[in-house]
Design an enzyme around this catalytic site. Sequence first.
Site, PDB file in Angstrom:
ATOM      1  N   HIS A   1      35.470  37.849  51.064  1.00  0.00           N
ATOM      2  CA  HIS A   1      35.424  37.836  49.597  1.00  0.00           C
ATOM      3  C   HIS A   1      36.655  38.521  49.012  1.00  0.00           C
ATOM      4  O   HIS A   1      37.291  37.999  48.089  1.00  0.00           O
ATOM      5  CB  HIS A   1      34.146  38.534  49.132  1.00  0.00           C
ATOM      6  CG  HIS A   1      34.023  38.665  47.654  1.00  0.00           C
ATOM      7  ND1 HIS A   1      33.414  37.713  46.866  1.00  0.00           N
ATOM      8  CD2 HIS A   1      34.430  39.651  46.804  1.00  0.00           C
ATOM      9  CE1 HIS A   1      33.457  38.104  45.603  1.00  0.00           C
ATOM     10  NE2 HIS A   1      34.058  39.278  45.536  1.00  0.00           N
ATOM     11  N   GLU A   2      37.019  39.680  49.557  1.00  0.00           N
ATOM     12  CA  GLU A   2      38.163  40.423  49.018  1.00  0.00           C
ATOM     13  C   GLU A   2      39.484  39.701  49.313  1.00  0.00           C
ATOM     14  O   GLU A   2      40.373  39.630  48.454  1.00  0.00           O
ATOM     15  CB  GLU A   2      38.181  41.848  49.582  1.00  0.00           C
ATOM     16  CG  GLU A   2      36.963  42.688  49.239  1.00  0.00           C
ATOM     17  CD  GLU A   2      36.688  42.766  47.746  1.00  0.00           C
ATOM     18  OE1 GLU A   2      37.638  42.643  46.955  1.00  0.00           O
ATOM     19  OE2 GLU A   2      35.517  42.946  47.371  1.00  0.00           O
TER      20      GLU A   2
ATOM     21  N   HIS B   1      40.000  36.952  46.830  1.00  0.00           N
ATOM     22  CA  HIS B   1      40.544  37.380  45.528  1.00  0.00           C
ATOM     23  C   HIS B   1      42.071  37.363  45.563  1.00  0.00           C
ATOM     24  O   HIS B   1      42.723  36.919  44.615  1.00  0.00           O
ATOM     25  CB  HIS B   1      40.056  38.785  45.193  1.00  0.00           C
ATOM     26  CG  HIS B   1      38.699  38.843  44.560  1.00  0.00           C
ATOM     27  ND1 HIS B   1      38.353  38.075  43.474  1.00  0.00           N
ATOM     28  CD2 HIS B   1      37.604  39.608  44.849  1.00  0.00           C
ATOM     29  CE1 HIS B   1      37.094  38.356  43.123  1.00  0.00           C
ATOM     30  NE2 HIS B   1      36.629  39.270  43.950  1.00  0.00           N
TER      31      HIS B   1
ATOM     32  N   GLU C   1      34.349  35.810  40.776  1.00  0.00           N
ATOM     33  CA  GLU C   1      33.488  36.318  41.847  1.00  0.00           C
ATOM     34  C   GLU C   1      32.832  35.171  42.611  1.00  0.00           C
ATOM     35  O   GLU C   1      32.751  35.204  43.842  1.00  0.00           O
ATOM     36  CB  GLU C   1      32.420  37.251  41.259  1.00  0.00           C
ATOM     37  CG  GLU C   1      32.971  38.526  40.649  1.00  0.00           C
ATOM     38  CD  GLU C   1      33.764  39.358  41.640  1.00  0.00           C
ATOM     39  OE1 GLU C   1      33.343  39.462  42.808  1.00  0.00           O
ATOM     40  OE2 GLU C   1      34.818  39.897  41.249  1.00  0.00           O
TER      41      GLU C   1
END
Length: 269
Positions: A134-135, A138, A195
């Site tokens: 997820h990070e 980003h 997100e």
Amino acid sequence: MKKIVLIALVFVGVSACKVNPFTGQKTLNFYPNSQVFPSAFAQYDQFLTENKVVTGTADAQMITRVGQRISSAAERWLTANGHPGYLKDYKWEYNLVNDETVNAWCMPGGKIVFYTGILPITQSETGVAVVMGHEVAHALADHGAQRMSAGTLQQLGAVAGNIAIQDEQKRNIFNQAYGIGSQVGVMLPFSRGHETEADLIGLQIMAIAGYDPYEAAELWKRMKANSGGTAPPVFMSTHPSNDTRINNLTAWAPDAAAEAAKFGVTKFK
């Protein structure tokens, strides 16, 4: 002055298109990596000097190992899909910081921090991979630069309104309404969209890295339990609800596994 602001808004809108290679969609982004990355790297280095970085432990080594596997998987995907030089300016770094906060974050250009407080919830290397994917996503999707771009447009809109409205009382009403409306109606949905996008991209690249995408929903079930059911209303939040994320990740897991199979990955950790 009014014409200058309007021209600036039009110019920004026209020049702000950059394609996200993972989604194929145009994004709001008019800040190049050459402008964003040096500042992000400097802020990250400053943060590390002011906080207790954990080094040499099994957990710290795991954070680095997972980060390297996932960023390498992202590079494999980008190269295979016609974007071989996409990551040339990225300087990946993965650090574990001693802090009870249940969180992890990423700065533009690939600078990632995990807090020790999230490890009891991740529970395993696969759980760490869910968060790491997820990070990393980003960073891959330029979400930091997109937030900066949206913030700039928000400020320009406020300036345009204040110039156009000459009556002081009406200007005050406009500023209150614009501040709330642009935040709740534009900026927060924009953040929630990021997100969700990071969840989707992250699920795919963690699977390509060899981590089980079906475990992502399980991680978010634990996150939901840890929150104790306390969360602001979704329309007031920067993130989707836990239930939305769990449902999305459950639905997307088969596609992520199929994407990994294209790279010869059919068994997961």
